[in-house]
Scaffold this motif. Structure first.
Motif, short mmCIF file in Angstrom:
data_model
loop_
_atom_site.label_atom_id
_atom_site.label_comp_id
_atom_site.label_asym_id
_atom_site.label_seq_id
_atom_site.Cartn_x
_atom_site.Cartn_y
_atom_site.Cartn_z
N THR A 125 -14.00 -21.46 -17.04
CA THR A 125 -15.15 -22.33 -17.23
C THR A 125 -16.27 -21.55 -17.92
N VAL A 126 -16.70 -22.05 -19.09
CA VAL A 126 -17.74 -21.39 -19.86
C VAL A 126 -18.87 -22.38 -20.12
N ALA A 127 -19.91 -21.88 -20.80
CA ALA A 127 -21.08 -22.73 -21.05
C ALA A 127 -20.73 -23.92 -21.93
N ALA A 128 -19.77 -23.79 -22.84
CA ALA A 128 -19.39 -24.91 -23.71
C ALA A 128 -18.80 -26.06 -22.90
N ASP A 129 -18.14 -25.76 -21.79
CA ASP A 129 -17.60 -26.83 -20.95
C ASP A 129 -18.71 -27.59 -20.25
N VAL A 130 -19.77 -26.91 -19.87
CA VAL A 130 -20.91 -27.60 -19.26
C VAL A 130 -21.59 -28.51 -20.26
N GLU A 131 -21.72 -28.04 -21.49
CA GLU A 131 -22.33 -28.87 -22.53
C GLU A 131 -21.48 -30.08 -22.85
N ALA A 132 -20.15 -29.90 -22.78
CA ALA A 132 -19.25 -31.02 -23.07
C ALA A 132 -19.06 -31.94 -21.88
N GLY A 133 -19.62 -31.62 -20.72
CA GLY A 133 -19.51 -32.46 -19.53
C GLY A 133 -18.24 -32.27 -18.75
N ARG A 134 -17.46 -31.20 -19.05
CA ARG A 134 -16.22 -30.96 -18.32
C ARG A 134 -16.42 -30.12 -17.07
N ALA A 135 -17.61 -29.57 -16.89
CA ALA A 135 -17.87 -28.71 -15.73
C ALA A 135 -19.35 -28.81 -15.38
N THR A 136 -19.68 -28.30 -14.21
CA THR A 136 -21.06 -28.29 -13.74
C THR A 136 -21.61 -26.86 -13.83
N PRO A 137 -22.94 -26.72 -13.90
CA PRO A 137 -23.51 -25.36 -13.99
C PRO A 137 -23.18 -24.48 -12.78
N GLU A 138 -22.92 -25.09 -11.63
CA GLU A 138 -22.58 -24.29 -10.46
C GLU A 138 -21.25 -23.58 -10.59
N GLN A 139 -20.38 -24.04 -11.47
CA GLN A 139 -19.07 -23.43 -11.65
C GLN A 139 -19.11 -22.19 -12.55
N LEU A 140 -20.22 -21.97 -13.20
CA LEU A 140 -20.33 -20.81 -14.08
C LEU A 140 -20.52 -19.53 -13.26
N THR A 141 -19.95 -18.46 -13.73
CA THR A 141 -20.08 -17.16 -13.07
C THR A 141 -19.89 -16.06 -14.10
N ASP A 142 -20.50 -14.91 -13.82
CA ASP A 142 -20.34 -13.75 -14.69
C ASP A 142 -19.16 -12.88 -14.29
N ALA A 143 -18.55 -13.16 -13.17
CA ALA A 143 -17.37 -12.39 -12.74
C ALA A 143 -16.15 -12.86 -13.50
N PRO A 144 -15.15 -12.00 -13.69
CA PRO A 144 -13.93 -12.41 -14.40
C PRO A 144 -13.23 -13.56 -13.68
N GLN A 145 -12.79 -14.56 -14.47
CA GLN A 145 -12.08 -15.70 -13.93
C GLN A 145 -10.59 -15.66 -14.24
N ALA A 146 -10.18 -14.76 -15.11
CA ALA A 146 -8.77 -14.62 -15.47
C ALA A 146 -8.49 -13.15 -15.73
N LEU A 147 -7.27 -12.73 -15.41
CA LEU A 147 -6.89 -11.32 -15.54
C LEU A 147 -5.52 -11.23 -16.18
N VAL A 148 -5.41 -10.34 -17.19
CA VAL A 148 -4.14 -10.08 -17.86
C VAL A 148 -3.85 -8.59 -17.71
N VAL A 149 -2.70 -8.25 -17.16
CA VAL A 149 -2.30 -6.85 -16.95
C VAL A 149 -1.19 -6.53 -17.93
N VAL A 150 -1.39 -5.45 -18.71
CA VAL A 150 -0.43 -5.05 -19.74
C VAL A 150 -0.10 -3.57 -19.54
N PRO A 151 1.04 -3.09 -20.04
CA PRO A 151 1.43 -1.70 -19.77
C PRO A 151 0.81 -0.65 -20.68
N THR A 152 0.48 -1.00 -21.94
CA THR A 152 0.02 0.01 -22.88
C THR A 152 -1.33 -0.38 -23.47
#
Length: 694
Positions: A78-105
């Protein structure tokens, strides 16, 4: 734990990313770079992953797995563009990581980060790469400002999470890319620790080209009812990609560089990647190809991160067309225009072989894979050939001059192992700047190897930006060496200070001459004192002269102020007391100095012969300097007047037991012809007693 498995095959449909249900902003970003039609793994994965289910994706390397898990991952954020588009509320925004990808190299980390930034550009999704070899501070600052998706290697992720710099409590989706490689590198324990820090309710996706048993066990422990998707094409049944042409040659190790140099001049050759098993071989091959005129770069573990990224950037930008690397670059490196992959050394196993040749023939393009097998590596290659069901069990013996090599690879006739100067059009590795990453790890000079290593300590100011020193070492040496300048007003002048001399004439030989150099100063210290400083103007009586401290008249002006402070420098502490005692005006006898060279036993005999010693004071004074302490007592006893020349030499040939008899002087009236003084030298112990009685 139950597991739902779905075996799917490619469907010949003309679907687009928009028809698969992704956000319009994401589809717009992909269309901007010319990506409109999904690959089979993408087409089958997106509907399942967008619904929120756990996914195990298995497909051949180079078939688009990155966007297969990347697009659903971006949809979960959820990013600021989703709030502007009406797909999310401002309360859902956060500065913490919302997704994590782990790779070997590290190289795969950069590759995935770039793909996600491209797909999320319109929505302004904040994607940040975290991996080792870089400074901690920029990564920590980026996490403080706010990140939506984090792509990282297990070691640095676990490190920052343990320091409370990386907050994983808000992660909604986790992706493990190239899980089989993480298993081979020993990263699975770290991955399990990271997964234990994540929320229990999340979406987990696991993608890899191969699925060993340990990876399947990991998926069963940490995934909830995963969907197993294996994408294959009807005309591509083998383990390798059908669009890649494979050639296997049995080559001699001493002829490989020459053979490779001729292959690199084949018709239609674009970018080329050469894989080696060892870091030393990779560095050596890159250097030899550079001497032959090819624009080459190297990527291996002995290089610093700055040099590795420099080589990859130069390779992507076309400044370098030959990249020599180890297996660190065999995973996930997606560079357009790679037409040839050369296995300079036989890979360890079939998985490594698949990932190596997967750097070419990607995304439907064609490519050529060439493997050079040593005689010692024939058994290893036969195992790989059997595991992949390839028709190259007995490679053909090939040299750089073999006709079939020219025919199969379309090498022009007459090609030699040196690139003609007219074809050397690439800028080379030096044309690519080295980025200062603030590297960690302490591998010596940054870059650790060939040119452009990014050398120097990170963060060090250039020489022109440093503050000048207020007092240089050269100035300090001149001050200590006795600069002929008067001291400043108010500064007390001391005898031990070289700058305390107020008269230039004392330090120079003539007016206007330069100050004395350290060489002249050393000659002054080693030379003998002058006559003016050797003896005072008026001799002091012996009984009033001090013995423990030197005498330095303070009230009487010195004739030469530069000589008197220098006299103590030529004396030691032990001789300082005796050096300052002046000799009396008339000193015919050396009585005060005699006790210093005599023992206690010889004190009585010294008083008896004191008058005879005064007649020849100079001889007597010089003799004790050549005698030992034990013979000092006998040396002070003079011989009779008739035998004055032989007496000083006798004690040198006497023993301790005959010393007592030698101390007895001869009778005053003894005739000159008698050998009485020499008799004790040849007497025994019994003869001594008889002689004493007589």
């Amino acid at each position: 734990m139950p597991r739902h498995t779905e075996e799917a095959s490619i469907l010949t449909t003309t679907t687009t990313f928009r028809s698969l249900g992704i956000l319009p902003e994401t589809a717009e970003a992909l269309e901007a770079v010319g990506i409109t039609t999904p690959f089979p793994i993408q087409e089958m994965t997106l509907p399942v992953a967008l619904a929120g289910s756990d996914v195990i994706g298995q497909a051949k390397t180079g078939t688009g797995k990155t966007l297969g898990f990347g697009l659903p991952l971006l949809e979960r954020v959820t990013v600021a563009a989703d709030v502007e588009a009406g797909r999310a509320t401002p309360e859902q925004l956060t500065d913490a990581p919302q997704a994590l990808v782990v790779v070997p190299t590290r190289e795969l980390c950069q590759q995935v980060t770039n793909d996600l930034l491209t797909a999320g550009k319109v929505r302004a999704v904040r994607v940040h790469a975290i991996y080792g070899g870089r400074a901690y501070e920029p990564q920590v600052e980026a996490l403080k400002k706010g990140v939506d998706v984090v792509v990282g290697t297990p070691g640095r992720l676990l490190d920052l999470a343990g320091q409370k710099k990386l907050n994983l409590k808000h992660v909604r989706a986790l992706v493990l890319d190239e899980a089989d490689e993480m298993l081979d590198l020993g990263f699975l324990p770290d991955v399990e620790k990271i997964m234990a820090m994540l929320p229990a309710r999340r979406q987990t996706m696991l993608f890899s080209a191969t699925m060993p048993g340990a990876v399947i066990n990991l998926a069963r422990r940490y995934m909830s009812q995963p969907t197993h998707i294996s994408a294959t094409a009807p005309d591509d049944e083998g383990a390798t990609v059908a669009s890649t042409t494979q050639h296997i040659f049995r080559a001699h190790s001493l002829d490989k560089v020459e053979l490779v140099a001729r292959v690199l001049q084949a018709e239609g050759r674009g970018l080329a990647m050469i894989f080696c098993r060892t870091k030393r071989t990779a560095a050596d091959v890159a250097e030899q190809l550079e001497r032959r005129g090819f624009a080459s770069g190297a990527v291996h573990g002995d290089l610093g991160q700055g040099a590795r990224e420099q080589a990859l950037r130069a390779f992507r930008n076309g400044k370098v067309d030959v990249l020599v690397c180890t297996d660190v670059a065999a995973r996930g490196i997606d560079v357009e225009g790679v037409t040839h992959v050369i296995n300079y050394q036989t890979p360890e196993d079939e998985k490594t072989y698949l990932h190596r040749i997967g750097r070419t023939g990607r995304a439907g393009a064609t490519g050529t894979a060439i493997t050079l097998v040593d005689w010692d590596d024939i058994p290893r290659w036969q195992l790989i050939n059997k595991a992949l069901d390839l028709p190259f069990n007995d490679p053909e013996e090939t040299y750089s001059t073999s006709p079939h090599l020219y025919e199969l690879l379309r090498i022009p006739a007459g090609t030699k192992g040196i690139l003609p100067r007219a074809e050397r059009t690439r800028a080379g590795l030096d044309a690519e700047e080295v980025e200062d990453l603030g590297e960690t790890g302490g591998r010596g000079p940054r870059g650790g190897g060939r040119k452009g290593g990014g050398g120097g300590r990170p963060g060090a100011a250039p020489a022109e930006e440093r503050q000048p020193r207020t007092r240089t070492p050269r100035q300090r040496r001149r001050t200590r060496g006795g600069q002929a300048e008067a001291p400043a007003e108010g500064t007390p002048a001391t005898a031990g200070s070289a700058t305390a001399v107020s008269e230039p004439a004392a330090l120079t030989d003539e007016p206007g001459a330069a100050p004395r150099t350290p060489r002249r100063r050393r000659r002054t210290r080693a030379g003998a004192p002058s006559a003016a400083s050797a003896a005072p103007a008026e001799p002091l009586p012996a009984e009033a002269a001090p013995v423990a401290a030197p005498v330095t008249p303070a009230a009487e002006p010195a004739a030469d102020p530069a000589e008197e402070p220098k006299a103590p420098r030529r004396r030691t502490r032990k001789t300082a007391a005796t050096a300052e005692v002046p000799a009396p005006a008339a000193a015919p006898e050396e009585a005060p100095k005699a006790p210093r060279r005599r023992t206690r036993k010889a004190a009585a005999t010294t008083e008896v012969v004191a008058e005879a010693q005064a007649a020849d004071a100079e001889v007597t004074e010089a003799a004790p300097r050549r005698r030992t302490r034990k013979t000092a007592a006998t040396a002070e006893v003079p011989a009779p007047a008739a035998a004055a020349e032989e007496a000083p030499k006798a004690p040198r040939r006497r023993t301790r037991k005959t010393a007592a008899s030698a101390e007895v002087p001869a009778p005053a009236g003894a005739p000159e012809g008698e050998e009485a003084p020499k008799a004790p030298r040849r007497r025994t112990r019994k003869a001594v007693a008889v002689a004493d009685e007589g």
